[in-house]
Design a protein around this motif. Sequence first.
Motif, PDB file in Angstrom:
ATOM      1  N   HIS B  37       0.857  -1.188   0.000  1.00  0.00           N
ATOM      2  CA  HIS B  37       0.000   0.000   0.000  1.00  0.00           C
ATOM      3  C   HIS B  37       0.895   1.242   0.000  1.00  0.00           C
ATOM      4  O   HIS B  37       1.890   1.286   0.725  1.00  0.00           O
ATOM      5  CB  HIS B  37      -0.921   0.001   1.213  1.00  0.00           C
ATOM      6  CG  HIS B  37      -1.874  -1.147   1.220  1.00  0.00           C
ATOM      7  ND1 HIS B  37      -3.122  -1.092   0.625  1.00  0.00           N
ATOM      8  CD2 HIS B  37      -1.745  -2.409   1.708  1.00  0.00           C
ATOM      9  CE1 HIS B  37      -3.729  -2.260   0.769  1.00  0.00           C
ATOM     10  NE2 HIS B  37      -2.913  -3.075   1.416  1.00  0.00           N
ATOM     11  N   HIS B  39       1.787   5.301   0.473  1.00  0.00           N
ATOM     12  CA  HIS B  39       1.471   6.473   1.299  1.00  0.00           C
ATOM     13  C   HIS B  39       2.321   7.646   0.815  1.00  0.00           C
ATOM     14  O   HIS B  39       3.546   7.623   0.980  1.00  0.00           O
ATOM     15  CB  HIS B  39       1.766   6.176   2.773  1.00  0.00           C
ATOM     16  CG  HIS B  39       0.989   5.006   3.280  1.00  0.00           C
ATOM     17  ND1 HIS B  39      -0.292   5.121   3.761  1.00  0.00           N
ATOM     18  CD2 HIS B  39       1.289   3.683   3.319  1.00  0.00           C
ATOM     19  CE1 HIS B  39      -0.739   3.926   4.100  1.00  0.00           C
ATOM     20  NE2 HIS B  39       0.198   3.031   3.837  1.00  0.00           N
ATOM     21  N   ARG B  59      -2.094  13.792   4.533  1.00  0.00           N
ATOM     22  CA  ARG B  59      -3.516  13.636   4.813  1.00  0.00           C
ATOM     23  C   ARG B  59      -4.175  12.945   3.611  1.00  0.00           C
ATOM     24  O   ARG B  59      -3.868  13.262   2.471  1.00  0.00           O
ATOM     25  CB  ARG B  59      -4.115  15.039   5.010  1.00  0.00           C
ATOM     26  CG  ARG B  59      -5.512  15.061   5.548  1.00  0.00           C
ATOM     27  CD  ARG B  59      -5.861  16.460   5.951  1.00  0.00           C
ATOM     28  NE  ARG B  59      -5.928  17.355   4.793  1.00  0.00           N
ATOM     29  CZ  ARG B  59      -5.938  18.682   4.873  1.00  0.00           C
ATOM     30  NH1 ARG B  59      -5.850  19.280   6.035  1.00  0.00           N
ATOM     31  NH2 ARG B  59      -6.019  19.418   3.783  1.00  0.00           N
ATOM     32  N   THR B  62      -3.495   7.773   4.932  1.00  0.00           N
ATOM     33  CA  THR B  62      -3.131   7.095   6.179  1.00  0.00           C
ATOM     34  C   THR B  62      -3.997   5.859   6.474  1.00  0.00           C
ATOM     35  O   THR B  62      -3.757   5.178   7.464  1.00  0.00           O
ATOM     36  CB  THR B  62      -3.245   8.073   7.369  1.00  0.00           C
ATOM     37  OG1 THR B  62      -4.589   8.562   7.423  1.00  0.00           O
ATOM     38  CG2 THR B  62      -2.291   9.240   7.221  1.00  0.00           C
ATOM     39  N   THR B  63      -4.965   5.575   5.621  1.00  0.00           N
ATOM     40  CA  THR B  63      -5.860   4.442   5.877  1.00  0.00           C
ATOM     41  C   THR B  63      -5.077   3.130   6.013  1.00  0.00           C
ATOM     42  O   THR B  63      -4.302   2.779   5.130  1.00  0.00           O
ATOM     43  CB  THR B  63      -6.890   4.303   4.731  1.00  0.00           C
ATOM     44  OG1 THR B  63      -7.557   5.544   4.587  1.00  0.00           O
ATOM     45  CG2 THR B  63      -7.902   3.207   5.043  1.00  0.00           C
ATOM     46  N   GLY B  64      -5.287   2.445   7.111  1.00  0.00           N
ATOM     47  CA  GLY B  64      -4.664   1.133   7.334  1.00  0.00           C
ATOM     48  C   GLY B  64      -3.199   1.183   7.727  1.00  0.00           C
ATOM     49  O   GLY B  64      -2.603   0.151   8.058  1.00  0.00           O
ATOM     50  N   GLU B  67      -2.300   0.358  11.607  1.00  0.00           N
ATOM     51  CA  GLU B  67      -2.663  -1.024  11.928  1.00  0.00           C
ATOM     52  C   GLU B  67      -1.607  -1.996  11.385  1.00  0.00           C
ATOM     53  O   GLU B  67      -1.140  -2.890  12.102  1.00  0.00           O
ATOM     54  CB  GLU B  67      -4.036  -1.368  11.315  1.00  0.00           C
ATOM     55  CG  GLU B  67      -5.207  -0.624  11.932  1.00  0.00           C
ATOM     56  CD  GLU B  67      -5.444   0.748  11.301  1.00  0.00           C
ATOM     57  OE1 GLU B  67      -4.525   1.297  10.669  1.00  0.00           O
ATOM     58  OE2 GLU B  67      -6.557   1.266  11.460  1.00  0.00           O
TER      59      GLU B  67
END
Lengths: 131, 170
Positions: B37, B39, B59, B62-64, B67
Amino acid sequence: MLPAEVRPVMENGIPVILATCSRDGVPNVSIVSRVYYIDADQVAVSFQFFNKTIRNVRENPYATIILNDLVKAIRWQLEVEYDHSETDGPVFDEMNLHIEALATATGMSGIFRLRSADIYRVKSVVPIPVS
Amino acid sequence: MSRKTDGTVIPGVLRTFLQDRGTVGIACRRSAALKPHVHYLSAWHVADEGRELVCLVQRGFTTGLLENLRDNGRFSATIEQIGPHETYQFKGTCIGSRPAGPGDLECWERARERFAVAVKAVDPRLGLTHEQKRDYIAPPEVAIRMRVDEIFLQTPGPGAGRRLFPAEGE
């Protein structure tokens, strides 16, 4: 799968991000000059020098591509899977011609040799507006 | 989040590159299923006397992220100088994260200014204002502290992919 508005973004000359991951879990992120549109479900990436990327997708097919549209301030995220490689045929020939033209223009003819056109299946497409 | 790892010290020549010449930065993590993924970075800086690369994640990207980093910590960042295409990839381990702060915003302002100037130099026909180019680099949301284990040359050409630090064979 690929909306029509994505194709011109592939051809806008802005470098493309290609992320892969090795079988032992090390992520890799490269910048490539271009991703080629084949049809609504497939794209192609040139195999010249990016050995880690090439090795990764042959042992773990998952990859993510990011296309940049600076004019509309949108990044397109493509989740793809490596499918196969082609060393001849129309996709290879078009890619080879483009790379040779680019190499000649930059005085590097013969160095940027195309080894194969790597074909990826598109699994999802998401526009990400720059906010 | 906090992890311990050895790592390498980022050499001075690359610290200078990161601080003064790098114009675009992208990072990558992976999921438990080994899916990579991307970023996009707002900016980056070196900390702890070269032992850490701090990546400021944009911004909207940042999803995932946190985690997966809690789960496996694997993180890579590629920084390029637009124009000459001088590019390096830093591979390592996330050793911590925090929300972006005021000091990070100053770093972001400098990075997006470098980006806008570089884009204008390579493609003055784009027809975008200086402000539109700056705005393409969104502000940081999260800072990822990364211990660098390996550094690779990624400048396009026959040497692309060569490990610089530790030197190949070590």
